[in-house]
Design an enzyme around this catalytic site. Structure first.
Site, PDB file in Angstrom:
ATOM      1  N   CYS A 162       0.832  -1.212   0.000  1.00  0.00           N
ATOM      2  CA  CYS A 162       0.000   0.000   0.000  1.00  0.00           C
ATOM      3  C   CYS A 162       0.861   1.255   0.000  1.00  0.00           C
ATOM      4  O   CYS A 162       0.532   2.253  -0.626  1.00  0.00           O
ATOM      5  CB  CYS A 162      -0.888   0.002   1.238  1.00  0.00           C
ATOM      6  SG  CYS A 162       0.062  -0.061   2.768  1.00  0.00           S
ATOM      7  N   HIS A 302      -2.074   1.041   7.167  1.00  0.00           N
ATOM      8  CA  HIS A 302      -2.363   1.037   5.726  1.00  0.00           C
ATOM      9  C   HIS A 302      -2.062   2.438   5.184  1.00  0.00           C
ATOM     10  O   HIS A 302      -1.889   3.385   5.959  1.00  0.00           O
ATOM     11  CB  HIS A 302      -3.855   0.679   5.542  1.00  0.00           C
ATOM     12  CG  HIS A 302      -4.282   0.473   4.123  1.00  0.00           C
ATOM     13  ND1 HIS A 302      -3.592  -0.326   3.246  1.00  0.00           N
ATOM     14  CD2 HIS A 302      -5.341   0.976   3.417  1.00  0.00           C
ATOM     15  CE1 HIS A 302      -4.221  -0.316   2.077  1.00  0.00           C
ATOM     16  NE2 HIS A 302      -5.269   0.466   2.151  1.00  0.00           N
ATOM     17  N   ASN A 322      -8.316   4.011  -2.620  1.00  0.00           N
ATOM     18  CA  ASN A 322      -7.714   2.813  -2.043  1.00  0.00           C
ATOM     19  C   ASN A 322      -7.102   1.951  -3.148  1.00  0.00           C
ATOM     20  O   ASN A 322      -7.291   2.237  -4.337  1.00  0.00           O
ATOM     21  CB  ASN A 322      -8.779   2.043  -1.253  1.00  0.00           C
ATOM     22  CG  ASN A 322      -8.185   1.132  -0.205  1.00  0.00           C
ATOM     23  OD1 ASN A 322      -6.953   1.023  -0.068  1.00  0.00           O
ATOM     24  ND2 ASN A 322      -9.032   0.456   0.550  1.00  0.00           N
TER      25      ASN A 322
END
Ligand SMILES: *[C@@H]1O[C@H](CO)[C@@H](O)[C@H](O)[C@H]1NC(C)=O
Ligand SMILES: *[C@@H]1O[C@H](CO)[C@@H](O)[C@H](O)[C@H]1NC(C)=O
Ligand SMILES: *[C@@H]1O[C@H](CO)[C@@H](O)[C@H](O)[C@H]1NC(C)=O
Length: 356
Positions: A162, A302, A322
């Protein structure tokens, strides 16, 4: 002989009655949940064979997910809930599996990345400043997607990079803003090559990545030159300085209590990468997250790209991109409330410029 057999059968039938009744009741209780689980399996193409141990294990996790979803959807004003949680593609994995597979962000104190945490905001300075309310003097609505500066939603699958996806997303946006051309850059190059404590698909930190790029004058290639594999491999850069460079004055700020600065960055500078706590996103379907998303530094797990905000939303929110595919949330995006470091969104904010 015959008599014994009929006795046996009778006993068996009686036993069956005793056992069958409780089994039947528990089946009735779960009939709805089983139907939901079966439709979940069809929708997400899962194949747990009926009556297998695996089916029962996954069904149990699914039932626990239903409980958690109920809790997440509570504590809202019922007349106008702002967010919706429900069954997602992650409903058959437990919290630990979700954490291990998808939440691999490694928040590093300051081993390499230059973080302006204490330099800017000491209490004295703050108390002298006139108090402004959120969004004062800023544009009401910013969405860099409208300008065509945001690339398509990516899917990191079970590669925990991420930190690389969010940073490459910002680089793509900044290049598009500067040149007018939206290109896809290589996340795989970052996964394979970035050092300073970054570990490819096993996790990393955005600020350390930026510092590594700048210190080593590394150029980022286009994805077509260095394609995405979603596995950590050896670094295949032949000419490490070729490609787009990150300018040395990138910033990595702790903006908790200073979300006006974050909004101003989004409005006047461009998209940013932020670290977040995404634990409850496992069941996020859409709407503005306001509660059940703690934002302490220890909870960051994240990273995503913020691509805009809306001060006229109820409540006002950031727009986050995302990297869990388009089936996550609102076509791959989600909304996070502005103003109280919801999900830790203001804890580690990275802004950058590119040299093309
Ligand atoms: C469903 O899953 C099976 C096996 O896991 C796979 O072969 C098939 O291609 C999948 N179908 C779809 C539509 O994803
Ligand atoms: C980060 O810094 C804090 C305060 O200086 C310290 O208490 C904590 O142990 C550090 N964490 C790591 C992972 O180094
Ligand atoms: C870096 O410096 C340029 C030129 O002074 C400035 O326009 C830009 O906003 C700076 N970038 C960051 C992230 O501070």
């Amino acid at each position: 002989m015959v008599e014994w057999r009929s006795v046996f059968v009778t006993v068996a039938i009686i036993l069956l009655c005793f056992f069958a009744i409780p089994i039947k009741i528990s089946n009735v209780e779960h009939v709805e949940e089983r139907a939901m689980f079966d439709s979940f399996m069809r929708k997400y193409n899962k194949s747990y064979p009926a009556n297998s141990e695996e089916y029962e294990t996954r069904f149990k996790i699914f039932q626990e997910a239903l409980e958690q979803i109920k809790t997440l959807n509570s504590h809202q004003d019922d007349s106008s809930p702002t967010v919706f949680y429900g069954i997602t593609k992650f409903a058959d994995i437990n919290r630990k599996e979700f954490d291990d597979k998808y939440l691999t962000y490694e928040h590093k104190n300051n081993s390499h990345g230059r973080r302006r945490v204490l330099m800017r905001h000491n209490g004295h300075e703050r108390s002298n400043r006139p108090k402004r309310s959120i969004g004062d003097g800023l544009p009401r609505h910013i969405d860099w997607r409208d300008k065509g500066y945001v690339s398509k939603i990516k899917n990191q699958k079970t590669c925990g990079a991420c930190w690389a996806f969010s940073t490459i997303g910002v680089i793509e946006s900044m290049v598009a803003m500067k040149t007018g051309v939206l290109k896809t850059f290589s996340t795989q190059e970052i996964i394979d090559c970035a050092r300073y404590g970054n570990m490819g698909c096993d996790g990393g930190d955005t600020c350390n990545l930026l510092q590594w790029l700048v210190d080593n004058d590394v150029g980022i290639q286009e994805e077509k030159e260095y394609p995405l594999l979603l596995k950590t491999g050896t670094c295949k850069l032949k000419q490490p300085t070729k490609g787009v460079h990150v300018a040395s004055n990138f910033s990595c700020d702790y903006l908790v209590g200073e979300e006006n600065t974050l909004l101003a960055l989004l409005a006047y500078h461009g998209p940013v990468a932020v670290a977040v706590n995404a634990l409850t996103w496992q069941y996020y379907l859409g709407g503005v997250i306001q509660f059940h998303c703690e934002g302490g530094l220890e909870s960051l797990n994240h990273a995503v790209q913020l691509v805009g905000y809306n001060l006229d939303g109820t409540p006002p929110y950031y727009i986050a991109r995302n990297s869990w595919g388009t089936s996550f949330g609102e076509k791959g995006y989600l909304k996070i409330a502005i103003g109280s470091n919801v999900c830790g969104v203001a804890s580690e904010v990275a802004a950058l410029d590119v040299l093309t």
